[in-house]
Design a protein around this motif. Structure first.
Motif, PDB file in Angstrom:
ATOM      1  N   LYS A 144       0.671  -1.210  -0.032  1.00  0.00           N
ATOM      2  CA  LYS A 144       0.079  -0.086  -0.100  1.00  0.00           C
ATOM      3  C   LYS A 144       0.925   1.158   0.168  1.00  0.00           C
ATOM      4  O   LYS A 144       2.053   1.137   0.329  1.00  0.00           O
ATOM      5  CB  LYS A 144      -0.996   0.073   1.089  1.00  0.00           C
ATOM      6  CG  LYS A 144      -1.847  -1.060   1.377  1.00  0.00           C
ATOM      7  CD  LYS A 144      -2.925  -0.907   2.483  1.00  0.00           C
ATOM      8  CE  LYS A 144      -4.077  -0.160   2.158  1.00  0.00           C
ATOM      9  NZ  LYS A 144      -5.056   0.013   3.155  1.00  0.00           N
ATOM     10  N   PHE A 145       0.533   2.379  -0.530  1.00  0.00           N
ATOM     11  CA  PHE A 145       0.861   3.760  -0.275  1.00  0.00           C
ATOM     12  C   PHE A 145       0.237   4.572   0.656  1.00  0.00           C
ATOM     13  O   PHE A 145      -0.893   4.565   0.679  1.00  0.00           O
ATOM     14  CB  PHE A 145       0.782   4.081  -1.842  1.00  0.00           C
ATOM     15  CG  PHE A 145       1.062   5.812  -1.944  1.00  0.00           C
ATOM     16  CD1 PHE A 145       0.108   6.723  -1.508  1.00  0.00           C
ATOM     17  CD2 PHE A 145       2.716   6.144  -2.320  1.00  0.00           C
ATOM     18  CE1 PHE A 145       0.674   8.154  -1.593  1.00  0.00           C
ATOM     19  CE2 PHE A 145       2.823   7.239  -2.370  1.00  0.00           C
ATOM     20  CZ  PHE A 145       2.100   8.164  -1.987  1.00  0.00           C
ATOM     21  N   ARG A 146       1.002   5.128   1.485  1.00  0.00           N
ATOM     22  CA  ARG A 146       0.172   6.218   2.392  1.00  0.00           C
ATOM     23  C   ARG A 146       1.052   7.576   2.089  1.00  0.00           C
ATOM     24  O   ARG A 146       2.324   7.802   2.044  1.00  0.00           O
ATOM     25  CB  ARG A 146       0.440   5.651   3.886  1.00  0.00           C
ATOM     26  CG  ARG A 146      -0.135   6.659   4.940  1.00  0.00           C
ATOM     27  CD  ARG A 146       0.286   6.282   6.210  1.00  0.00           C
ATOM     28  NE  ARG A 146       0.682   4.920   6.555  1.00  0.00           N
ATOM     29  CZ  ARG A 146       0.081   4.102   6.951  1.00  0.00           C
ATOM     30  NH1 ARG A 146      -1.265   3.876   7.358  1.00  0.00           N
ATOM     31  NH2 ARG A 146       0.745   2.913   7.461  1.00  0.00           N
ATOM     32  N   ALA A 147      -0.073   8.617   2.300  1.00  0.00           N
ATOM     33  CA  ALA A 147       0.376   9.784   2.241  1.00  0.00           C
ATOM     34  C   ALA A 147       0.529  10.337   3.632  1.00  0.00           C
ATOM     35  O   ALA A 147      -0.467  10.629   4.295  1.00  0.00           O
ATOM     36  CB  ALA A 147      -0.696  10.683   1.515  1.00  0.00           C
ATOM     37  N   VAL A 148       1.970  10.563   3.927  1.00  0.00           N
ATOM     38  CA  VAL A 148       2.368  10.805   5.250  1.00  0.00           C
ATOM     39  C   VAL A 148       2.389  12.191   5.588  1.00  0.00           C
ATOM     40  O   VAL A 148       1.638  12.839   6.486  1.00  0.00           O
ATOM     41  CB  VAL A 148       3.796  10.139   5.407  1.00  0.00           C
ATOM     42  CG1 VAL A 148       4.164  10.495   7.028  1.00  0.00           C
ATOM     43  CG2 VAL A 148       3.605   8.543   5.414  1.00  0.00           C
ATOM     44  N   GLY A 149       3.265  12.858   4.983  1.00  0.00           N
ATOM     45  CA  GLY A 149       3.408  14.525   5.079  1.00  0.00           C
ATOM     46  C   GLY A 149       3.780  14.770   6.725  1.00  0.00           C
ATOM     47  O   GLY A 149       3.483  15.861   7.110  1.00  0.00           O
ATOM     48  N   GLN A 150       4.793  13.959   7.148  1.00  0.00           N
ATOM     49  CA  GLN A 150       5.362  14.279   8.633  1.00  0.00           C
ATOM     50  C   GLN A 150       6.405  15.353   8.473  1.00  0.00           C
ATOM     51  O   GLN A 150       7.578  14.572   7.855  1.00  0.00           O
ATOM     52  CB  GLN A 150       5.754  12.876   9.403  1.00  0.00           C
ATOM     53  CG  GLN A 150       6.180  13.254  10.690  1.00  0.00           C
ATOM     54  CD  GLN A 150       6.772  12.045  11.567  1.00  0.00           C
ATOM     55  OE1 GLN A 150       6.854  10.962  10.806  1.00  0.00           O
ATOM     56  NE2 GLN A 150       7.171  12.394  12.516  1.00  0.00           N
ATOM     57  N   GLY A 151       6.452  16.254   8.813  1.00  0.00           N
ATOM     58  CA  GLY A 151       7.581  17.301   8.810  1.00  0.00           C
ATOM     59  C   GLY A 151       8.300  17.135  10.205  1.00  0.00           C
ATOM     60  O   GLY A 151       8.118  16.726  11.140  1.00  0.00           O
ATOM     61  N   TYR A 152       9.838  17.747   9.857  1.00  0.00           N
ATOM     62  CA  TYR A 152      10.820  17.746  10.952  1.00  0.00           C
ATOM     63  C   TYR A 152      11.385  19.215  10.838  1.00  0.00           C
ATOM     64  O   TYR A 152      12.234  19.521  10.013  1.00  0.00           O
ATOM     65  CB  TYR A 152      11.638  16.817  10.730  1.00  0.00           C
ATOM     66  CG  TYR A 152      11.398  15.437  10.890  1.00  0.00           C
ATOM     67  CD1 TYR A 152      11.589  14.780  12.321  1.00  0.00           C
ATOM     68  CD2 TYR A 152      10.626  14.838  10.134  1.00  0.00           C
ATOM     69  CE1 TYR A 152      11.160  13.733  12.550  1.00  0.00           C
ATOM     70  CE2 TYR A 152      10.198  13.353  10.284  1.00  0.00           C
ATOM     71  CZ  TYR A 152      10.379  12.889  11.665  1.00  0.00           C
ATOM     72  OH  TYR A 152      10.377  11.408  11.842  1.00  0.00           O
ATOM     73  N   ALA A 153      11.017  20.206  11.782  1.00  0.00           N
ATOM     74  CA  ALA A 153      11.696  21.192  12.024  1.00  0.00           C
ATOM     75  C   ALA A 153      12.990  21.296  12.408  1.00  0.00           C
ATOM     76  O   ALA A 153      13.846  22.242  12.031  1.00  0.00           O
ATOM     77  CB  ALA A 153      11.059  22.092  13.302  1.00  0.00           C
ATOM     78  N   ASP A 154      13.678  20.195  12.638  1.00  0.00           N
ATOM     79  CA  ASP A 154      15.045  20.027  12.812  1.00  0.00           C
ATOM     80  C   ASP A 154      15.676  19.559  11.875  1.00  0.00           C
ATOM     81  O   ASP A 154      16.863  18.984  11.977  1.00  0.00           O
ATOM     82  CB  ASP A 154      15.411  19.443  14.213  1.00  0.00           C
ATOM     83  CG  ASP A 154      14.781  18.171  14.485  1.00  0.00           C
ATOM     84  OD1 ASP A 154      13.908  17.827  13.644  1.00  0.00           O
ATOM     85  OD2 ASP A 154      14.980  17.491  15.165  1.00  0.00           O
TER      86      ASP A 154
END
Length: 436
Positions: A144-154
């Motif tokens: 499966k493909f998941r749209a994640v979009g988890q960002g990292y400020a560091d």
């Protein structure tokens, strides 16, 4: 047929040689991770400096003719991915400003016949400079493909350490990991205050406060709850409020401290149960419960507005009981198994690790988390991480959580489930050090 996804959504893709196009002119890499959510070593990182994985299953390739400027291609042959690898993460980063300033940040997957299968456009990027944009992961014998979009400020430092990429050895004088407080009993099953942590290593207690009149706190403290260090809601403690009724109604509780609270709810019913938050104009806002389960029961996470009045709309047939509790009453995660059968709020304190879930229901099971480390606003929750788990039907899943203080929020789960902390690996100590 192309299927456009929003953040957190997922869809099956062919188990074949796929092409992944990333738009936006960003740097692109891939991390091949095991079921623990971590790479096995540097060889599991595919980047411009090491563009081909040793297995030959994942590689960076040249842009195709006619592509928009800034498009980067990642080829993934799902038939050749090693069995030990459960997820292939598509990672992006930028050295020019933040991802908020990156127009056209997106990903699309192209099948063997050249047609696009799924696509995801990032529309809510913030100040972060690195992101897990999407992932391909094993499911039910396929992918499966998941749209994640988890960002990292560091930036890549935080992203890499979250997935087991070693950035250096831990110094000898590194501080020891904090000791997690003793697990609290479920608040709905106890009549008095929860048990305190052992005195030898007891965490800080919430300070006693004086009763307050109208306006902002301090608020009366009725529960002697152990809380972790740097707990942003130390002043948001109040005597539990109990309500009961029958049939559809509005749960209206005034005089609460603004900020997140827990709502225990049990409904004796054979029909439909739904709960919404209400705006000041009496309009339905957030749908917290939508269930056809008989005799529904669960613990909800709600945020009291600045006026100190929590209002929830309940649609149900049958008698119900509710109780509003401080957030500090959340059940503590440990290596002991916790069991539930509906929405729940769990608290993790300590090293970076995984929360192992075993869900035995047939409906949606959705879990996300809130990193409280460094959060300072007692009237709000921090921006939550993406919903790591968003699946339908029975399954076992592991949710990675960072070190520090994290709320793990089971949003949906109409069926029995279990959760426990998995034994942390020896590599997690430096994860916490790098983030701090």
């Amino acid at each position: 047929m192309l299927r456009g996804l929003i953040k957190g959504n997922n869809a099956f893709v062919p188990t074949a040689a796929l092409r992944v196009a990333v738009g936006g002119g960003v740097d692109v890499a891939a991390l091949l991770v095991t079921e623990r959510g971590r790479v096995r070593g540097d060889a599991d990182i595919v980047s411009p400096g090491a563009p081909v994985h040793p297995s030959g299953a994942v590689w960076l390739s040249a842009a195709a003719e006619g592509d928009e400027a800034g498009t980067v291609w990642l080829d993934v042959d799902l038939t050749a991915v090693e069995e030990a690898i459960t997820r292939v993460l598509v990672v992006t980063s930028t050295d020019d400003g933040s991802l908020r300033d990156t127009p056209g940040l997106s990903v699309r997957v192209v099948g063997p016949d050249g047609s696009a299968v799924v696509a995801y456009e990032v529309t809510d990027a913030g100040d972060e400079t690195a992101m897990v944009l999407a992932e391909l992961y094993r499911r039910a014998g396929g992918w499966k493909f998941r749209a994640v979009g988890q960002g990292y400020a560091d930036g890549l430092t935080g992203l890499a350490t979250d997935h087991g990429v070693e950035l250096g050895e831990e110094p000898e004088d590194a501080p020891p990991a904090p000791v997690a407080p003793q697990a609290l009993p479920h608040a709905s099953k106890v009549a008095g205050p929860p048990a305190q942590a052992p005195a030898a290593q007891a965490p800080a207690k919430l300070p006693a406060a004086h009763p307050a009149g109208p306006g902002p706190g301090p608020w009366p403290v009725a529960l002697d709850l152990p809380v972790p260090a740097h707990w942003p809601y130390a002043g948001n403690v109040f005597e539990p409020r109990a309500l009961e009724g029958s049939g559809s109604d509005v749960l209206d509780v005034a005089g609460l401290p603004p900020g997140p609270v827990l709502v225990d709810l049990a409904v004796r019913t054979d029909g439909h149960t739904a709960v919404w938050t209400l705006t000041a104009a009496n309009k339905e806002k957030d749908l917290l419960v939508n269930s056809g389960k008989k005799d529904w029961q669960g613990r909800l996470l709600a945020v009291v507005p600045l006026n100190g009045r929590l209002r929830l709309k309940l649609t149900a047939a049958g008698p119900w009981h509710a109780r509003v509790l401080p957030l500090a009453a959340a059940r503590r995660l440990s290596e002991d198994t916790l069991e539930s059968g509906g929405p729940e709020v769990l608290l993790h304190t300590g090293e970076a690790t995984d929360v192992a879930f075993h869900y035995r229901g047939d409906s949606n099971f959705i879990v996300d988390s809130y990193d409280l480390s460094g959060h300072e606003d007692p009237a709000e929750l921090p921006e939550h991480r993406y919903p790591y788990i968003n699946e339908i039907g029975r399954r076992r899943e592991a949710l990675p959580v960072p070190g520090g203080t994290v709320l793990v929020h089971v949003q949906r789960g109409d069926g029995p489930w279990r959760a426990r902390l998995k034994q942390p690996s020896a590599a997690v100590a430096w994860l916490r050090r790098v983030r701090d």
